[in-house]
Scaffold this motif. Sequence first.
Motif, PDB file in Angstrom:
ATOM      1  N   LEU C 103       0.831  -1.213   0.000  1.00  0.00           N
ATOM      2  CA  LEU C 103       0.000   0.000   0.000  1.00  0.00           C
ATOM      3  C   LEU C 103       0.863   1.260   0.000  1.00  0.00           C
ATOM      4  CD1 LEU C 103      -2.838  -1.084   2.437  1.00  0.00           C
ATOM      5  CD2 LEU C 103      -2.968  -0.802  -0.035  1.00  0.00           C
ATOM      6  N   ASN C 107       0.864   4.041  -5.185  1.00  0.00           N
ATOM      7  CA  ASN C 107       0.853   5.171  -6.109  1.00  0.00           C
ATOM      8  C   ASN C 107       1.770   4.881  -7.296  1.00  0.00           C
ATOM      9  OD1 ASN C 107       0.426   7.933  -7.056  1.00  0.00           O
ATOM     10  ND2 ASN C 107       2.546   8.250  -6.424  1.00  0.00           N
ATOM     11  N   LEU C 151      -7.335  -5.213  -5.222  1.00  0.00           N
ATOM     12  CA  LEU C 151      -7.010  -3.796  -5.418  1.00  0.00           C
ATOM     13  C   LEU C 151      -6.193  -3.615  -6.690  1.00  0.00           C
ATOM     14  CD1 LEU C 151      -8.042  -3.559  -2.556  1.00  0.00           C
ATOM     15  CD2 LEU C 151      -6.047  -2.200  -1.959  1.00  0.00           C
TER      16      LEU C 151
ATOM     17  N   ASP D  76       0.057  11.737   2.275  1.00  0.00           N
ATOM     18  CA  ASP D  76       0.143  10.718   3.321  1.00  0.00           C
ATOM     19  C   ASP D  76       0.068  11.367   4.700  1.00  0.00           C
ATOM     20  OD1 ASP D  76       1.502   7.682   3.896  1.00  0.00           O
ATOM     21  OD2 ASP D  76       1.921   9.222   5.387  1.00  0.00           O
ATOM     22  N   THR D  79      -3.273  12.898   5.712  1.00  0.00           N
ATOM     23  CA  THR D  79      -4.258  11.911   6.158  1.00  0.00           C
ATOM     24  C   THR D  79      -3.932  11.444   7.564  1.00  0.00           C
ATOM     25  OG1 THR D  79      -4.334  11.223   3.865  1.00  0.00           O
ATOM     26  CG2 THR D  79      -5.455   9.816   5.459  1.00  0.00           C
ATOM     27  N   GLY D 102      -5.683  10.062  -3.826  1.00  0.00           N
ATOM     28  CA  GLY D 102      -5.982   9.231  -2.668  1.00  0.00           C
ATOM     29  C   GLY D 102      -5.039   8.040  -2.559  1.00  0.00           C
ATOM     30  N   LEU D 103      -4.450   7.656  -3.688  1.00  0.00           N
ATOM     31  CA  LEU D 103      -3.514   6.522  -3.644  1.00  0.00           C
ATOM     32  C   LEU D 103      -2.276   6.866  -2.815  1.00  0.00           C
ATOM     33  CD1 LEU D 103      -3.777   5.242  -7.320  1.00  0.00           C
ATOM     34  CD2 LEU D 103      -4.664   4.149  -5.251  1.00  0.00           C
ATOM     35  N   ILE D 106      -3.375   6.073   0.797  1.00  0.00           N
ATOM     36  CA  ILE D 106      -4.100   4.832   1.020  1.00  0.00           C
ATOM     37  C   ILE D 106      -3.501   4.009   2.155  1.00  0.00           C
ATOM     38  CG2 ILE D 106      -2.903   3.335  -0.631  1.00  0.00           C
ATOM     39  CD1 ILE D 106      -5.669   2.322  -1.563  1.00  0.00           C
ATOM     40  N   ASN D 107      -2.213   4.133   2.393  1.00  0.00           N
ATOM     41  CA  ASN D 107      -1.649   3.417   3.531  1.00  0.00           C
ATOM     42  C   ASN D 107      -2.306   3.909   4.820  1.00  0.00           C
ATOM     43  OD1 ASN D 107       0.272   1.781   5.074  1.00  0.00           O
ATOM     44  ND2 ASN D 107       1.146   3.754   5.659  1.00  0.00           N
ATOM     45  N   LEU D 109      -5.211   5.373   5.093  1.00  0.00           N
ATOM     46  CA  LEU D 109      -6.643   5.079   5.096  1.00  0.00           C
ATOM     47  C   LEU D 109      -6.922   3.606   5.368  1.00  0.00           C
ATOM     48  CD1 LEU D 109      -7.752   7.360   2.131  1.00  0.00           C
ATOM     49  CD2 LEU D 109      -8.225   7.698   4.574  1.00  0.00           C
ATOM     50  N   VAL D 110      -6.156   2.738   4.728  1.00  0.00           N
ATOM     51  CA  VAL D 110      -6.440   1.305   4.815  1.00  0.00           C
ATOM     52  C   VAL D 110      -5.737   0.668   6.020  1.00  0.00           C
ATOM     53  CG1 VAL D 110      -6.097  -0.916   3.656  1.00  0.00           C
ATOM     54  CG2 VAL D 110      -6.953   1.066   2.368  1.00  0.00           C
ATOM     55  N   PHE D 152     -11.382   1.030  -1.986  1.00  0.00           N
ATOM     56  CA  PHE D 152     -11.675   1.346  -0.597  1.00  0.00           C
ATOM     57  C   PHE D 152     -12.806   0.472  -0.059  1.00  0.00           C
ATOM     58  CE2 PHE D 152      -9.713   5.252  -2.288  1.00  0.00           C
ATOM     59  CZ  PHE D 152      -8.627   5.326  -1.424  1.00  0.00           C
TER      60      PHE D 152
END
Lengths: 310, 310, 366, 366
Positions: C103, C107, C151, D76, D79, D102-103, D106-107, D109-110, D152
């Motif tokens: 993750l 990107n 994903l 990053d 977030t 958002g990528l 994503i670390n 977020l996820v 997501f």
Amino acid sequence: MIAGVARYKEMFRQALRIRLVEEKIIELYPSDKIQSPVHLSIGQEAVAVGVCEHLRREDLVFITYRGHAFYLAKGGSMPQMMAELYGRRNGMSQGKAGSMHLAAPDVGVMGASAVVGSTISVAVGAALAARLKKKDQISVVCYGDGATEQGTYHEALNFASLYQLPCLFLCENNGLAVHATLAERQSYKIAEHARVYGLETIRIEDGWDFTKVGDVCGEVLKAIRGDGRPRVIEVLTCRYKEHVGPGEDYAAGYRSHAEVQAWMAKDPLCTDTALVQALRPALDAEIDEAVAFAEAGAMPGIDDLLTDVL
Amino acid sequence: MIAGVARYKEMFRQALRIRLVEEKIIELYPSDKIQSPVHLSIGQEAVAVGVCEHLRREDLVFITYRGHAFYLAKGGSMPQMMAELYGRRNGMSQGKAGSMHLAAPDVGVMGASAVVGSTISVAVGAALAARLKKKDQISVVCYGDGATEQGTYHEALNFASLYQLPCLFLCENNGLAVHATLAERQSYKIAEHARVYGLETIRIEDGWDFTKVGDVCGEVLKAIRGDGRPRVIEVLTCRYKEHVGPGEDYAAGYRSHAEVQAWMAKDPLCTDTALVQALRPALDAEIDEAVAFAEAGAMPGIDDLLTDVL
Amino acid sequence: MNISPTNLSPISSEIMPARMSYREALAAAMREALTRHDHTVIIGQGATDFKGIFGTITGLHREFPGRVIETPLSEDAATGVCIGAALNGLYPINTHIRADFGLLAINQLVNMAAKQKYMFGGLFSVPMMVRLVIGRSWGQGAQHSQSLQSLFAHIPGLVVLMPSTPESIVRSYAHAVAHHAGPVLVLEHRLMYELVFDTAMHPPVTNPFGSHIQRVGKDVTIVATSIMVLEALRASANLARYGIDCEIIDLHSISHPDREMIMTSVAKTGKLLVADTSWLAYGVAAEVCRIVAESDPGVLKAPVVTLGMAPAPCPTAKALEDLYYPNLRDLMSAIVRLVRGADDPAIEMPSEHSMSDFYKKFRGPF
Amino acid sequence: MNISPTNLSPISSEIMPARMSYREALAAAMREALTRHDHTVIIGQGATDFKGIFGTITGLHREFPGRVIETPLSEDAATGVCIGAALNGLYPINTHIRADFGLLAINQLVNMAAKQKYMFGGLFSVPMMVRLVIGRSWGQGAQHSQSLQSLFAHIPGLVVLMPSTPESIVRSYAHAVAHHAGPVLVLEHRLMYELVFDTAMHPPVTNPFGSHIQRVGKDVTIVATSIMVLEALRASANLARYGIDCEIIDLHSISHPDREMIMTSVAKTGKLLVADTSWLAYGVAAEVCRIVAESDPGVLKAPVVTLGMAPAPCPTAKALEDLYYPNLRDLMSAIVRLVRGADDPAIEMPSEHSMSDFYKKFRGPF
Ligand SMILES: Cc1ncc(C[n+]2csc(CCOP(=O)(O)OP(=O)(O)O)c2C)c(N)n1
Ligand SMILES: Cc1ncc(C[n+]2csc(CCOP(=O)(O)OP(=O)(O)O)c2C)c(N)n1
Ligand SMILES: [Mg+2]
Ligand SMILES: [Mg+2]
């Protein structure tokens, strides 16, 4: 603050308490009662004990998978931690967390992450909230030397400095990330690098000396409380055990045993055997109780599986 | 290298050529023939022209969405670029790329990315390949001041320095990321920050002066060719137009028009009107031809839609 | 692109002996890549250390000096470095000891690697491989256990594979390095690493980037991924004694599943069970259902049954983890109910509750 | 958690007038969040600039000093900052002008936001919102056009929404801020921003985090997301004249679709078309097929038809982009074929080829 000898003794006790808990984990590990990766802090206890000496209950610490020391030093419950390692319902997270994800929000231990570097910006965000909500609170983030290689570290230092947020970046530099040395990974010096962001930075070389760590942290935390600005402390320290697990791996050849032995020769927990003897019985009793608490815990079950998802 | 006046004239020509192409884009834009975001380099041409003076065809440049200048200065085909902006089949990427993704691998223009900061480590990787494949080749990455705020920048600087790879980090510092000023975004000084990674770094303040940029880049590129080690150049420059699109947005109030005017007062393309007059006819003709080429291009169609996916 | 079957020459027994562990196959594939292709490099955290990515590349940095490269803890840049190296003539193999860390590189993988070829109209290609190891058991917890194939498989431009056998590893990795000039992501399952396979027992791989029929049967089609293929084989072997005859499709190519193979099988059996290593929503279970629903849902004689992780992050405690992943009993019951329409008390169910008890060799600390 | 219907009080006409653009609804939602909840902050690149995230938060930084926060180009960390702020008492709203960026987050977020509650057994919660704007048209190209909802929605712990109308925005954003103590991701479609809605024309929203029936019909069920809901409404209006009666479900809750609503509708119509803003594989199309296949595929009288982006990165040229996205004609033809079993020459097809020609107000440069 307790003066002189008494202070030394109390800090020693805190550090020894952590070490003995982890030695108990080592002892228990072959039984497979703890079925979880364990990243031990043995050798690094003085960092946690030194910083926590000056933290208040409402101050926050954000920690890593190598989190036993900080959890205990900040006041997390030992029985609940042991139960968590055992994967029991009476662990503070009902077994969902395990050793890598210790937390105790009631005493300011914010959740530990097992993704290297991922709590650094989170701690900065907590400091932002403290500022906006006018809380008198410091947000401390503990991370290893390896974490400074993550891009997020650069981003977080910049953000904290730009907004001058009340947080302490605390780097536990044990010179290793898993088996890789600093020279293999870093083209910069951690403290010098942090200063480029306009952050006041102090480097402590004697990371075995909890009173010294305590002194410096005391000063720095006082400064942060005074002006609400972020600061960085780098503490050199030494991990005695393998990266993860209960063993030693000096035979693997990625680092010199002699260097570690030299460190041990300065480490009060290794040298002050008299004090160890004096303090040990009470601590052993406390630890045995924690283990008994864990062993008595029920296993989590199907009713727990899908709770707290959303 | 062409000496003195001739050199000035040639570099001027290159810079003017870029500016006139972009002015043509501005002129065409209201016709909706170019249906794509355009990030103009007007004001910043000297950077591309200065660096490319000393780059060889086989050297690589990794560029951004604000890429017209570098594409042209490194030798990319103007007609193919224009056709690409028009979204035609005779564009170098058959219209799949547009203004934001210029590329011309035959002359070393590696693909432009529209994700800020995302080509920096890619350029480092190309330098790694050059090293391992023993190519006599430099990998240059151009990025804006804003890109230095991305974590990946920190990671890439560290990687390049650790492995001492033959690459040039070239920061076009126009003081803005969209509408945000440096002070709103950065707690560090870009050049000072890069030095912490052990990278030799030079800062050029007169980014309007293509010969000066050329001189410095010439020295630095020579050094890289000599020892194969990475270096950093920061060039201060000035974007005259809005962040994206053909207009000016001084009225928006996020920056002072006076500052830009002061810059223009030093910019040879603005001041040396005689030379502009002298060079313009030939360049206009070239540009008109490029536009004609684009207008004559076929539209890509269903047969192109699913090619080159894997 | 090269994702269709090629003429495959036999694999030498040196590379693939009769008995071989999953890890040994990975090690053989890595060594082959470096030996046969000068432009191959391996890049990753811990790539040069004594553990050698769980023993799959140990010592290669000494054997191939300069071609096995340690990286700082910088997943994003390491991936970018691989992309740049690929653009400039190398074939990089990037390792992550947990898929979760992918993750941090997403990107670069999604916005860059996956798009380099198309975005520039074919001017570039990015031949590279990313190895993502799925963690499981011994308290991996929420952040060391994710199986993120869907994903990546959502993104055009990426090839995503999940090998389940040594031959599949050897074949598909070799094909990737030699024949596919684009990014290939492989998800390897940590729980299988020490499992020793009888290589001749699995049908030969005919399409390295395709799906494989692992067992021919008539009562139910099981589409499975990675370790769930082995679970399906175990379940089928048990159920065969009761006259339940399962067909097992090893999906393998998550990004390019063999639609025809799936439809032919489901048309024959009328019943479909999907067993994946990840969450069901927006996962392999969903994608396989799309294939059937778009092609011919009329072939289904019963609702599709899906098995995967419970819809929650992964808990650490073994007691919870054992409930979190479907076990052999869950799988067998699901098959029985699907084939027979109800539970069948005559069928003896295994007592085992935890898959990791079976794949015994997996024991901590790491 | 709070993802089920609550008792909804009427929305004042000040917040939602009879005619209102999508952008105005977003602006109203943002202002409401800051006005009604002291602990709300907005954090994002360009949050304080004169464009104000496409006019949705312009000027709020002056009205609410210190609560609208610019960030460096550091997705990053931004977030992470939001997560930390949420853990310590704020409600952060994090903006991204493109979902693609958002990528880079994503670390966080996820691996972090989605797992904070479960991983610690309920000790923490992370109430926050992430606004991701989907780019489209005017040459957005491969890196500014992605619609990443399924990435997501695969992850337990996240609520993922795609509002398609002003009321849906106003309702679901207010519900998120006031009632849901977890991370909510909203994907807003850039092409709709300047579209003016007749708010009374859409049926009232009863469940802010649920799916909504936008049109009742009997011949075919269309499950659509975001702008495709509007396209489905346009197609249905056209086809109604020919006696084709579509039922339209606005999926809205990508992470928690209303399975029952979908099954009830498909049971009635026997036909299902899924129209999504992203790729089909591992996307909404797949997930909706899973719901039907697992529940009762027998209700389907024909194979499911799916529409989404072509299986490629998004090309920049308008000529290609117009082919890349399904247009109204594609959608109408698909419906006709599904309902009638074949093309119907009697039905007049729209000449328009590009959706962006309809949503005319969308014009570059940005
Ligand atoms: C993002 C990420 N990458 C890699 C890992 C694997 N990993 C776990 S601990 C570790 C080393 C971290 O070193 P350091 O930050 O110095 O902390 P230490 O373990 O020395 O306390 C690595 C690479 C991880 N957990 N997360
Ligand atoms: C990762 C990412 N975040 C945000 C954006 C939106 N964006 C496009 S250009 C830009 C500003 C970049 O500033 P700088 O790097 O200084 O380059 P300049 O435009 O000034 O040349 C931003 C924020 C983006 N494209 N990519
Ligand atoms: Mg370390
Ligand atoms: Mg700039």
